[in-house]
Structures are given as C-alpha cells and as structure tokens.
Design a protein around this motif. Structure first.
Motif, PDB file in Angstrom:
ATOM      1  N   ARG A  63      -5.200 -14.488   3.623  1.00  0.00           N
ATOM      2  CA  ARG A  63      -4.500 -13.483   3.781  1.00  0.00           C
ATOM      3  C   ARG A  63      -5.176 -12.707   3.469  1.00  0.00           C
ATOM      4  N   GLN A  64      -6.120 -13.242   2.452  1.00  0.00           N
ATOM      5  CA  GLN A  64      -7.055 -11.084   2.113  1.00  0.00           C
ATOM      6  C   GLN A  64      -8.149 -11.680   3.347  1.00  0.00           C
ATOM      7  N   ASN A  67      -6.671 -10.220   6.151  1.00  0.00           N
ATOM      8  CA  ASN A  67      -6.694  -8.591   6.282  1.00  0.00           C
ATOM      9  C   ASN A  67      -8.615  -8.034   6.562  1.00  0.00           C
ATOM     10  N   SER A  73      -6.363  -4.268  12.382  1.00  0.00           N
ATOM     11  CA  SER A  73      -5.670  -4.666  11.403  1.00  0.00           C
ATOM     12  C   SER A  73      -5.941  -3.187  11.307  1.00  0.00           C
ATOM     13  N   MET A  75      -5.840  -2.145   7.303  1.00  0.00           N
ATOM     14  CA  MET A  75      -6.002  -2.579   6.332  1.00  0.00           C
ATOM     15  C   MET A  75      -7.390  -2.361   5.830  1.00  0.00           C
ATOM     16  N   ASP A  83      -6.697  -6.352  -4.544  1.00  0.00           N
ATOM     17  CA  ASP A  83      -5.662  -6.687  -3.106  1.00  0.00           C
ATOM     18  C   ASP A  83      -5.268  -7.882  -3.224  1.00  0.00           C
ATOM     19  N   PRO A  84      -3.947  -7.554  -3.018  1.00  0.00           N
ATOM     20  CA  PRO A  84      -2.838  -8.657  -2.866  1.00  0.00           C
ATOM     21  C   PRO A  84      -2.571  -9.982  -1.404  1.00  0.00           C
ATOM     22  N   ARG A  86      -2.413  -8.250   1.846  1.00  0.00           N
ATOM     23  CA  ARG A  86      -0.979  -8.820   2.379  1.00  0.00           C
ATOM     24  C   ARG A  86      -0.705  -8.711   3.640  1.00  0.00           C
ATOM     25  N   PHE A  87      -0.027  -8.666   3.921  1.00  0.00           N
ATOM     26  CA  PHE A  87       0.757  -9.617   5.039  1.00  0.00           C
ATOM     27  C   PHE A  87       1.184  -8.674   6.537  1.00  0.00           C
TER      28      PHE A  87
END
Length: 260
Positions: A63-64, A67, A73, A75, A83-84, A86-87
């Motif tokens: 996912r990272q 991003n 994106s 992001m 940083d989690p 993000r979806f």
C-alpha cells in the motif's frame, strides 16, 4: 474478442527484513525511507501511463509503495515514517496477492534455519513441504491462479460495460443525424462511435494493468504465464518492475517478457 494486456508487476519497496535477508511473508512491515526514495524512478516512469485497473496486495508495504508510485495519487510522494499506507479509491486491494505465509519461519534468515531438516527439504522441494504453521505450496499457487482468472473476468466485464456505453452513444448520434437529415453528421457519428469502441469479434483489445505485490507472487505469475519458465528463474528486486505482455487463449493467460 482477443484480449491482450500489458501487465506491470511491481515489487514493493525495500523493508528492514529485506535488508537483513529475513523471510517476510504475511508479517505486516512498512517500507524503509531509502526504499521510498528508490520508488521515485517508477513514479516518473508511470507519469504518462493510463491503467484500466490497479490491483495491490493489502499488506502495508505494498500500500505504501502504491502511494508513492501512482502519479495521480493525492498522497505524499514520500510518506513519513508513520504513514499507514492509506487506501486509494478505485484500487482493488486483494489478499490473494500476498506473499507466501512462511509460518514459524517468518523473520528468520537462512543461517537461522539451515540446520532444520524440514527447512532444507522445503528448499529442495517446496511443493512437498509446508513451513510449520505456514501456507502450502498448493494453496499459494491456487490463490495466484484464482487472481489471474479473476483478472480476466474483471477486464471482460469492464469491456462489456464500455461496449454497452458505446452502443448507446452510437444510437443517440444516429438518431440526431436522422432528425437533422444530415448524412455527413450521421457518418461522422458512426465513425466516432467506432473509434471510441473497444470493438467486437476478432478485434484485439490492448490494456495496461498495474499490480503491486511481492517477489514470490511475481515469480509465480511469471511461471504460470510464460512458457518454460520455472519459479526461481524470475528475479525482481524490491522497488522494481517486471513487465509482461499477456494474451487470453480462452482458458488462461499466455505471455512474453517485455522487461527483465
């Protein structure tokens, strides 16, 4: 319809366990700052790309990675350490794209395990040996094949939707041309509809698809789609891309390498 795709297979950016050469399967690690910097080359490469579908492993490191490399994106280009992953809306996050689950061997190195008889047998023949509390080779290959078949069905559905929309556009254009009694406008509408459509019959459809996943998954996709290709023959380092051209033969994808 003869469907052909360019499949962009991206391995996630470098993690701490990649650096330490530890087995990393379902353990949910993020990518290192250096790994994120390395991914900027892919972001630049994809800046002009148009992907009809984007698929991503649901694990954090993938996912990272997405991003960072997805040019449109919103992001941050370089996510911070917190940083989690993000979806991103419109992306299909698919657990079938996870790495093999190494079970009790997760986090270990070759040096840690080399005296383990089961491990040595697994190295020699992974199809016959399953890591303790891990995933069997049969289950791993099955879910990757399930993803590949699902990919075809997903793209087929996408094309049918587009064809239906193009048919509607064509009908409206023809109705307008008839009402205005302008043969030239009618001909132009038909030509435009043809240019916009994906076509039917034996017309070839070419699509670009992005998949962000793990090294083992990329190796298995290559082994499943490229003639005479064994699992270990394909090597993709963290943060790099393998590009394949695949054609659906009615039962499965058949392909060639477009990049090493």
């Amino acid at each position: 319809m003869d469907m052909r795709i360019t499949l962009h297979l991206v391995r996630h950016g470098r993690t701490l366990w990649n650096e330490e050469r530890r087995y990393l399967g379902h353990e949910d690690q993020g990518i290192l700052v250096e790994g994120r910097q390395q991914l900027l080359a892919l972001r630049e490469r994809f800046c002009t790309g148009q992907f009809v579908r984007i698929y991503c492993s649901d694990l954090l490191r993938c996912r990272q990675t997405l991003n960072v490399i997805l040019p449109d994106s919103t992001m941050s280009v370089i996510p911070d350490d917190e940083d989690p992953g993000r979806f991103i809306p419109g992306v299909e996050y698919d657990p079938r794209l996870r790495e093999l689950d190494f079970g009790d061997w997760e986090g270990n190195t070759y040096e840690d395990l080399k005296s383990d008889i089961s491990y040595r047998r697994w190295i020699d023949n992974p199809a016959e040996v399953t890591p303790p509390n891990g995933e069997s080779w049969e289950a791993f290959c099955s879910r990757i094949q399930g993803f590949l078949t699902g990919l075809y069905l997903d793209l087929k559905e996408l094309l049918h939707v587009e064809e239906a929309l193009d048919t509607l556009v064509q009908a409206e254009a023809e109705a307008e041309a008839e009402a205005e009694a302008e043969a030239e406008a009618e001909a132009e509408a038909e030509a435009e509809a043809k240019r916009a459509g994906y076509g039917c019959g034996t017309q070839r459809v070419e699509l670009d698809v992005l998949v962000v996943t793990h090294g083992g998954v990329i190796r298995q996709i290559a082994a499943a789609t490229l003639p005479d290709t064994e699992f270990w023959e394909t090597q993709v380092s963290p943060g790099e891309e393998l590009k394949l051209q695949l054609t659906w033969d009615g039962e499965r994808w058949q392909g060639v390498r477009l990049s090493e």
